[in-house]
Scaffold this active site. Structure first.
Site, PDB file in Angstrom:
ATOM      1  N   GLU A  57       0.824  -1.211   0.000  1.00 41.19           N
ATOM      2  CA  GLU A  57       0.000   0.000   0.000  1.00 41.19           C
ATOM      3  C   GLU A  57       0.861   1.265   0.000  1.00 41.19           C
ATOM      4  O   GLU A  57       0.425   2.318  -0.448  1.00 41.19           O
ATOM      5  CB  GLU A  57      -0.929  -0.008   1.233  1.00 41.19           C
ATOM      6  CG  GLU A  57      -2.345   0.393   0.887  1.00 41.19           C
ATOM      7  CD  GLU A  57      -3.337   0.191   2.011  1.00 41.19           C
ATOM      8  OE1 GLU A  57      -4.450  -0.241   1.719  1.00 41.19           O
ATOM      9  OE2 GLU A  57      -3.012   0.468   3.184  1.00 41.19           O
TER      10      GLU A  57
ATOM     11  N   HIS B  25       7.414 -26.875  -0.829  1.00 39.69           N
ATOM     12  CA  HIS B  25       6.724 -27.968  -1.504  1.00 39.69           C
ATOM     13  C   HIS B  25       5.555 -27.452  -2.332  1.00 39.69           C
ATOM     14  O   HIS B  25       4.697 -28.221  -2.744  1.00 39.69           O
ATOM     15  CB  HIS B  25       6.259 -28.997  -0.469  1.00 39.69           C
ATOM     16  CG  HIS B  25       7.414 -29.618   0.260  1.00 39.69           C
ATOM     17  ND1 HIS B  25       7.884 -30.882  -0.031  1.00 39.69           N
ATOM     18  CD2 HIS B  25       8.225 -29.115   1.214  1.00 39.69           C
ATOM     19  CE1 HIS B  25       8.940 -31.132   0.744  1.00 39.69           C
ATOM     20  NE2 HIS B  25       9.161 -30.077   1.511  1.00 39.69           N
TER      21      HIS B  25
ATOM     22  N   LYS C 109     -14.161   0.755  -3.775  1.00 49.67           N
ATOM     23  CA  LYS C 109     -15.202   1.239  -2.855  1.00 49.67           C
ATOM     24  C   LYS C 109     -16.291   1.973  -3.624  1.00 49.67           C
ATOM     25  O   LYS C 109     -17.480   1.762  -3.390  1.00 49.67           O
ATOM     26  CB  LYS C 109     -14.593   2.194  -1.816  1.00 49.67           C
ATOM     27  CG  LYS C 109     -13.731   1.511  -0.781  1.00 49.67           C
ATOM     28  CD  LYS C 109     -13.344   2.515   0.299  1.00 49.67           C
ATOM     29  CE  LYS C 109     -12.242   1.960   1.176  1.00 49.67           C
ATOM     30  NZ  LYS C 109     -11.624   2.980   2.016  1.00 49.67           N
TER      31      LYS C 109
HETATM   32  O1  PA5 Z   1      -3.127   1.649   5.855  1.00 50.56           O
HETATM   33  C1  PA5 Z   1      -4.254   2.130   5.734  1.00 50.56           C
HETATM   34  O2  PA5 Z   1      -4.475   3.326   5.909  1.00 50.56           O
HETATM   35  C2  PA5 Z   1      -5.429   1.245   5.382  1.00 50.56           C
HETATM   36  O3  PA5 Z   1      -5.060  -0.057   5.154  1.00 50.56           O
HETATM   37  C3  PA5 Z   1      -6.447   1.282   6.507  1.00 50.56           C
HETATM   38  O4  PA5 Z   1      -5.837   0.822   7.683  1.00 50.56           O
HETATM   39  C4  PA5 Z   1      -7.671   0.428   6.201  1.00 50.56           C
HETATM   40  O5  PA5 Z   1      -8.220   0.795   4.974  1.00 50.56           O
HETATM   41  C5  PA5 Z   1      -8.723   0.600   7.290  1.00 50.56           C
HETATM   42  O6  PA5 Z   1      -9.114   1.926   7.409  1.00 50.56           O
HETATM   43  P1  PA5 Z   1      -9.900   2.451   8.658  1.00 50.56           P
HETATM   44  O7  PA5 Z   1      -9.056   2.261   9.864  1.00 50.56           O
HETATM   45  O8  PA5 Z   1     -10.154   3.899   8.378  1.00 50.56           O
HETATM   46  O9  PA5 Z   1     -11.171   1.653   8.768  1.00 50.56           O
END
Ligand code: PA5
Length: 456
Positions: free
Chosen positions: A296, A317, A431
């Protein structure tokens, strides 16, 4: 040779010997120079996303009062004899806690007759599977349950759906339901914050300047880890040692070396996949946490190393074939634990029908270490460079150090790559489509457009 240097005094050590036959030292030096520039950007807080650098000082800056507040939740739920805590969250709002709890727990804690003092921690809100939620509720119904709901934005659909269902159960079954719910969210905004204020839930704050995937050392990670019975003070101490060590600028800094090497392999040698390897199955979720952190943070603007993970020898394996022999697109980063916490020695057998007497008297971990060494040599012969990271043992302190090491290296690495490590614009695309398909108010136009597209 600087390139091969092992830093024995650090909690997380790096060995780049497994890359030596693949890269030229001058190129490595060039990438170390790039990494030092990126290090300065991170250090001086002048790069993209610099309003999300609160994680850098969490280890040394977490106040005792916050730890006490979290311990008060643990003690309150202990008094209520809570034996199941449902931790609801997705992405950075659950992976750190899950990684630590799985790494530190007994592999068979659920099956053992002596279960210890701490409640069982289970995770929800990280998928939209109806079957998963139905089965979760089968368990919740049998147990004395409480819930930690975590969402920084307070509006993420997956945890919101799971929380609605768990909350309804708690409200129907416990008079003190609101005391069995703790919310970890933004200090001021979001639906979860509004709900918490209205219902009087105990809340903890995800600091504004800490993004989800960098939040394991905030209450997001620390509270579930503490509730599961582990020592978060030790974890912060290990991370603080790493914070201190990584504050020393220079080409011997292991975060600089790791970031430099992975970017060199990616940019110059076309190694577009990094496989995080561990020889301890307890590190399965370290792989998941690390994949989110790097995937990410780096995978944007058409760039990024694709993060994958395997557990060995299990995956030798299965994925082992591809790593040895498939498309030569990958390098490995192996995380080793030098000392096992437990000991099992292979016995001798009179008949020796299994022909294993040559191993009699050996620790199983010795076999694991030889498998690791043999695999290293085989993979290098097969064209897979190897970065090695190691910690002394698997405990809270070392895990804290490892978390901090990977976070810091990730910041440097993304700046070398030229991307903002702290945003995740790509996550919004699914989303929008999902909301349009679910007819969420406000998405009418997208809903019409997407349906027309699907009808074509
Ligand atoms: O690293 C990030 O920002 C994302 O992976 C969030 O942690 C994830 O989308 C969850 O978001 P939130 O804590 O707002 O529900």
């Amino acid at each position: 040779m600087k390139f091969l240097m092992l830093l024995l005094s650090l909690m997380v050590r790096i060995n780049l010997g497994g890359c030596e036959s693949f890269v030229k030292e001058a190129e490595y030096q060039q990438y170390v120079d790039k990494a030092l520039v990126a290090y300065d950007i991170l250090d001086s807080e002048t790069g993209a996303g610099n309003d999300f650098l609160g994680w850098k000082t969490l280890p040394s800056g977490t106040p005792e009062s916050l730890l006490k507040e979290m311990e008060a939740v643990r003690d309150c739920w202990k008094e209520k004899k809570v034996d199941l805590v449902v931790v609801i969250g997705i992405g950075g709002s659950y992976l750190g806690a899950r990684c630590a709890i799985e790494a530190l727990s007994h592999s068979f804690s659920k099956q053992l007759s002596s279960k210890g003092d701490a409640p069982e921690v289970v995770f929800a809100g990280n998928n939209l599977s109806e079957e998963y939620l139905a089965e979760l509720m089968d368990l919740v119904a049998e147990r004395n349950a409480a819930c930690v709901v975590i969402s920084k934005s307070g509006t993420t659909t997956e945890p919101a759906v799971a929380f609605r269902i768990v909350k309804e159960h708690l409200e129907k079954n416990y008079k003190d339901a609101s005391e069995r719910i703790v919310a970890i969210t933004d200090a001021k905004k979001g639906a979860l914050k509004t709900l918490s204020n209205q219902e009087g839930y105990k809340t903890f704050v995800v600091p504004d300047n800490v993004g989800g995937r960098f939040s394991v050392l905030t209450p997001v990670g620390l509270l579930p880890i503490l509730l599961a019975g582990f020592d978060v003070r030790e974890m912060l101490e290990g991370a603080a040692e790493m914070e201190k060590a990584l504050a020393v600028r220079g080409e011997e800094n292991p975060a600089v070396q790791y970031a430099a090497t992975r970017n060199l392999l990616y940019s110059v040698y076309g190694k577009k996949v990094e496989v995080l390897v561990s020889y301890n199955p307890k590190f399965q979720y370290l792989g998941e946490w690390w994949k989110q952190l790097y995937g990410e943070s780096e995978g944007k603007d058409g760039k990024g190393i694709f993060p994958a993970s395997v557990i060995c020898t299990t995956d030798l394996h299965s994925m082992g074939q591809f790593i040895q022999d498939g498309d030569r697109v990958m390098f490995e980063t192996v995380v080793s634990v030098e000392n096992a916490n437990r000991s099992v020695i292979i016995g001798s057998d009179k008949e020796n029908l299994d022909q294993l007497n040559y191993l009699a008297g050996e620790h199983v971990e010795h076999c694991n270490a030889m498998a690791q060494l043999g695999t290293k040599l085989a993979h290098i012969d097969g064209g897979v460079p190897q970065i090695e990271l190691s910690i002394d043992r698997l405990d809270e302190k070392n895990l804290g150090a490892l978390f901090y090491f990977f976070e810091y290296s990730c910041g440097i690495s993304a700046y070398i790559l030229g991307v903002n490590p702290f945003n995740q614009p790509g996550v919004e695309a699914y989303k929008k489509n999902m909301f349009a398909l679910l007819n969420k108010p406000g998405y009418e136009e997208q809903s019409k457009a997407i349906r027309e597209r699907l009808e074509k």
